[in-house]
Scaffold this motif. Structure first.
Motif, short mmCIF file in Angstrom:
data_model
loop_
_atom_site.label_atom_id
_atom_site.label_comp_id
_atom_site.label_asym_id
_atom_site.label_seq_id
_atom_site.Cartn_x
_atom_site.Cartn_y
_atom_site.Cartn_z
N TYR A 163 -2.23 -3.45 3.24
CA TYR A 163 -3.65 -3.79 3.35
C TYR A 163 -3.85 -5.29 3.54
CZ TYR A 163 -3.51 -4.80 -1.75
OH TYR A 163 -3.21 -5.30 -3.00
N GLN A 164 -2.75 -6.06 3.44
CA GLN A 164 -2.77 -7.48 3.79
C GLN A 164 -1.36 -7.89 4.19
OE1 GLN A 164 -4.95 -10.36 1.33
NE2 GLN A 164 -3.18 -11.71 1.45
N ASN A 214 0.81 -1.22 0.00
CA ASN A 214 0.00 0.00 0.00
C ASN A 214 0.84 1.28 0.00
OD1 ASN A 214 -2.59 0.91 -0.29
ND2 ASN A 214 -3.26 0.40 1.77
N SER A 217 -0.75 -0.60 9.99
CA SER A 217 -2.11 -0.86 9.51
C SER A 217 -2.76 -1.96 10.35
CB SER A 217 -2.06 -1.30 8.04
OG SER A 217 -3.20 -2.04 7.67
N SER A 233 -6.81 0.23 7.90
CA SER A 233 -6.25 -0.12 6.61
C SER A 233 -6.95 0.61 5.48
CB SER A 233 -6.36 -1.64 6.38
OG SER A 233 -5.94 -1.98 5.08
N ASP A 234 -6.18 1.15 4.56
CA ASP A 234 -6.68 1.83 3.37
C ASP A 234 -7.46 3.10 3.69
OD1 ASP A 234 -6.19 1.55 0.69
OD2 ASP A 234 -8.12 0.62 0.23
N HIS A 292 -4.54 -4.21 9.33
CA HIS A 292 -4.58 -5.45 8.56
C HIS A 292 -3.23 -6.17 8.56
CE1 HIS A 292 -8.48 -4.96 6.00
NE2 HIS A 292 -8.69 -4.92 7.30
#
Length: 260
Positions: free
Chosen positions: A175-176, A106, A196, A216-217, A198
């Protein structure tokens, strides 16, 4: 024999299993004595999902021995000073990112949020490389960040440890991310850390104590946490900011093995 296995799922990953993976997990839980998981939230999720399971769920994050790691980081003080001189860093507050330049990290979110808070007294250092390098370069130019971002390329060993010594803050915007071992490295280096929610490593963070967890995001949330972070003083020392020592985490495993 008693059988213990490891599971490096973040909460997000544990919650998003396909039906086939769920069936396999259901089977495995019935056969083993314990799961070692890397996130406290994953541990709670699995305990609630399998309240009658005989297996124990033990939290053990992906971390290094903090004493040995701290020695490696602190041994690179002179190299850190040479970086400071080479890049004319002076008294700037340094926000460090370490990782691959790939979509899950990200980086576009990180760059857009940083563009909103950049000042002459701070610097974002990107350590890494990868398939998104051209996209990162383009965004840095479009956002006018050339004077506020330093890219080092991929670094390892002492060349990387020196940045943990020099940096004041650290960020992981994935994000992951099953865990994010770089968060452990940064915390041991004394870096106040943004993570984050996530990334599994966010369970190492106590908001306002050793870092902040952001949604996240969510660019606005990351921007808000960046402002709070840059308002902090530069790193005053190199004491570990980990919530517990490696030995304390390790003892949790031993206790889990020994309990019936």
């Amino acid at each position: 024999f008693r059988l213990f296995i490891t599971c490096d799922d973040s909460l997000q990953m544990a919650e998003s299993y396909s039906e086939n993976r769920k069936r396999l997990r259901n089977f495995v839980v019935k056969q083993v004595d314990g799961f070692l998981v890397v996130s406290t939230k994953t541990k709670i999720y699995l305990e609630n999902l399998y309240p009658k399971a005989r297996c124990k769920f033990i939290y053990f994050p992906i971390i290094q021995d903090d004493i040995l790691l701290a020695k490696k980081i602190n041994a690179n003080r002179k190299k850190a000073e040479s970086y400071s001189n080479e890049y004319s860093i002076g008294n700037k507050k340094i926000l460090l990112y370490v990782g691959r330049f790939v979509s899950v990290k990200n980086l576009p979110l990180l760059l857009k949020a940083y563009a909103e808070v950049k000042k002459d007294d701070n610097l974002l250092v990107l350590v890494g490389d990868g398939e998104m390098k051209s996209i990162v370069d383009k965004m840095i130019h479009e956002l006018g960040l050339e004077d506020n971002i330093l890219q080092t390329g991929s670094l390892y060993g002492d060349d990387l440890y020196a940045w943990y010594y020099l940096a004041d803050f650290f960020v992981l915007a994935s994000y992951q991310e099953a865990f994010g071992a770089v968060v452990n490295e940064a915390l041991v280096g004394g870096c106040f850390t943004l993570v984050s929610d996530h990334a599994g490593a966010h369970t190492l963070i106590s908001d306002g104590i050793n870092g902040y967890v952001f949604k996240s995001d969510d660019e606005k949330d990351l921007k808000k946490k960046m402002i709070l972070t840059f308002d902090r003083a530069k790193k005053g020392g190199h004491c570990s900011l980990m919530p517990k020592s490696f030995e304390e985490f390790y003892q949790d495993i031993i206790n889990g093995f020994e309990s019936k």
